[in-house]
Design a protein around this motif. Structure first.
Motif, PDB file in Angstrom:
ATOM      1  N   PRO A 185     -41.942  49.089 -27.299  1.00  0.00           N
ATOM      2  CA  PRO A 185     -42.010  47.859 -28.119  1.00  0.00           C
ATOM      3  C   PRO A 185     -40.669  47.137 -28.152  1.00  0.00           C
ATOM      4  O   PRO A 185     -39.617  47.767 -28.034  1.00  0.00           O
ATOM      5  CB  PRO A 185     -42.391  48.379 -29.502  1.00  0.00           C
ATOM      6  N   GLY A 186     -40.710  45.844 -28.303  1.00  0.00           N
ATOM      7  CA  GLY A 186     -39.494  45.038 -28.359  1.00  0.00           C
ATOM      8  C   GLY A 186     -38.766  45.261 -29.667  1.00  0.00           C
ATOM      9  O   GLY A 186     -39.215  46.037 -30.515  1.00  0.00           O
ATOM     10  N   PRO A 187     -37.643  44.575 -29.840  1.00  0.00           N
ATOM     11  CA  PRO A 187     -36.878  44.746 -31.080  1.00  0.00           C
ATOM     12  C   PRO A 187     -37.672  44.213 -32.276  1.00  0.00           C
ATOM     13  O   PRO A 187     -38.441  43.269 -32.146  1.00  0.00           O
ATOM     14  CB  PRO A 187     -35.617  43.916 -30.845  1.00  0.00           C
ATOM     15  N   THR A 188     -37.491  44.861 -33.408  1.00  0.00           N
ATOM     16  CA  THR A 188     -38.137  44.381 -34.622  1.00  0.00           C
ATOM     17  C   THR A 188     -37.081  43.715 -35.494  1.00  0.00           C
ATOM     18  O   THR A 188     -35.905  44.044 -35.410  1.00  0.00           O
ATOM     19  CB  THR A 188     -38.769  45.547 -35.416  1.00  0.00           C
ATOM     20  N   THR A 189     -37.532  42.781 -36.311  1.00  0.00           N
ATOM     21  CA  THR A 189     -36.603  42.118 -37.213  1.00  0.00           C
ATOM     22  C   THR A 189     -36.466  42.964 -38.467  1.00  0.00           C
ATOM     23  O   THR A 189     -37.456  43.336 -39.088  1.00  0.00           O
ATOM     24  CB  THR A 189     -37.104  40.714 -37.580  1.00  0.00           C
ATOM     25  N   GLU A 190     -35.234  43.310 -38.793  1.00  0.00           N
ATOM     26  CA  GLU A 190     -34.943  44.083 -39.992  1.00  0.00           C
ATOM     27  C   GLU A 190     -34.172  43.188 -40.953  1.00  0.00           C
ATOM     28  O   GLU A 190     -33.560  42.202 -40.540  1.00  0.00           O
ATOM     29  CB  GLU A 190     -34.092  45.311 -39.651  1.00  0.00           C
ATOM     30  N   TYR A 231     -26.783  41.117 -32.915  1.00  0.00           N
ATOM     31  CA  TYR A 231     -28.174  41.303 -33.342  1.00  0.00           C
ATOM     32  C   TYR A 231     -28.521  40.433 -34.545  1.00  0.00           C
ATOM     33  O   TYR A 231     -29.672  40.316 -34.925  1.00  0.00           O
ATOM     34  CB  TYR A 231     -28.419  42.781 -33.702  1.00  0.00           C
ATOM     35  N   PHE A 232     -27.487  39.846 -35.145  1.00  0.00           N
ATOM     36  CA  PHE A 232     -27.638  39.083 -36.384  1.00  0.00           C
ATOM     37  C   PHE A 232     -28.416  37.796 -36.137  1.00  0.00           C
ATOM     38  O   PHE A 232     -28.167  37.082 -35.183  1.00  0.00           O
ATOM     39  CB  PHE A 232     -26.240  38.764 -36.930  1.00  0.00           C
ATOM     40  N   SER A 233     -29.390  37.510 -37.013  1.00  0.00           N
ATOM     41  CA  SER A 233     -30.154  36.274 -36.819  1.00  0.00           C
ATOM     42  C   SER A 233     -30.065  35.300 -37.990  1.00  0.00           C
ATOM     43  O   SER A 233     -30.668  34.249 -37.943  1.00  0.00           O
ATOM     44  CB  SER A 233     -31.617  36.587 -36.468  1.00  0.00           C
ATOM     45  N   SER A 263     -32.448  47.043 -32.388  1.00  0.00           N
ATOM     46  CA  SER A 263     -32.708  47.378 -30.992  1.00  0.00           C
ATOM     47  C   SER A 263     -32.030  48.691 -30.665  1.00  0.00           C
ATOM     48  O   SER A 263     -31.169  49.169 -31.403  1.00  0.00           O
ATOM     49  CB  SER A 263     -32.182  46.274 -30.075  1.00  0.00           C
ATOM     50  N   ALA A 264     -32.409  49.252 -29.540  1.00  0.00           N
ATOM     51  CA  ALA A 264     -31.865  50.546 -29.132  1.00  0.00           C
ATOM     52  C   ALA A 264     -30.346  50.495 -28.989  1.00  0.00           C
ATOM     53  O   ALA A 264     -29.663  51.481 -29.223  1.00  0.00           O
ATOM     54  CB  ALA A 264     -32.509  50.983 -27.828  1.00  0.00           C
ATOM     55  N   ARG A 292     -27.462  52.161 -35.408  1.00  0.00           N
ATOM     56  CA  ARG A 292     -28.256  52.062 -36.627  1.00  0.00           C
ATOM     57  C   ARG A 292     -27.487  51.117 -37.535  1.00  0.00           C
ATOM     58  O   ARG A 292     -26.277  50.978 -37.392  1.00  0.00           O
ATOM     59  CB  ARG A 292     -28.481  53.411 -37.308  1.00  0.00           C
ATOM     60  N   PHE A 293     -28.201  50.501 -38.443  1.00  0.00           N
ATOM     61  CA  PHE A 293     -27.522  49.593 -39.357  1.00  0.00           C
ATOM     62  C   PHE A 293     -26.664  50.431 -40.291  1.00  0.00           C
ATOM     63  O   PHE A 293     -27.166  51.303 -40.984  1.00  0.00           O
ATOM     64  CB  PHE A 293     -28.551  48.772 -40.143  1.00  0.00           C
TER      65      PHE A 293
END
Length: 123
Positions: A2-7, A55-57, A84-85, A89-90
């Motif tokens: 699966p693609g990246p998920t929004t956290e 990764y920040f949106s 994402s991989a 980790r956050f």
């Protein structure tokens, strides 16, 4: 895979030289909207320069609240990033440290002064 998920994570801080007014409680007021734009103008570039930068949106201010003192305004925001991989980790403590450094020990955000004990990342 699966693609990246929004956290999402929360960001809270208090500005000591922004007087809280009733119209800051109203999300569709001109004052709320202009103040939110200003906050994003200051917050987003900091997070873009942090370890989650790639990764920040973006952040959305969810509310302003009256601070402990009449001239203080609390800011509550929800920020998003793509999980994402390649992002181990956050790490909220690392992001906190980075924001602390970039705001001169949680004292300055642009021309605003911050309450040194008011910064929370996902807390």
């Amino acid at each position: 895979s699966p693609g990246p998920t929004t956290e999402h994570f929360t960001l809270n801080f208090t500005i000591t030289n922004l007087m809280f007014t009733r119209d800051l409680e109203t999300p569709n007021s001109a004052k709320f909207r202009s103040t939110e734009r200003i906050m994003r103008h200051y917050i987003d570039p900091l997070l873009q320069r942090s370890s989650i930068g790639p990764y920040f949106s973006g952040c959305k201010v969810t509310g302003f609240r009256s601070g402990r003192h009449r001239d203080a305004t609390g800011v509550d925001a929800i920020c998003s990033y793509q999980d994402s991989a390649s992002l181990a980790r956050f790490d909220r403590e690392q992001v906190y440290q980075e924001l602390s450094t970039m705001t001169e020990g949680v004292t300055k955000l642009g021309h605003y002064s911050l309450d040194q004990n008011s910064l929370y990342v996902n807390g």
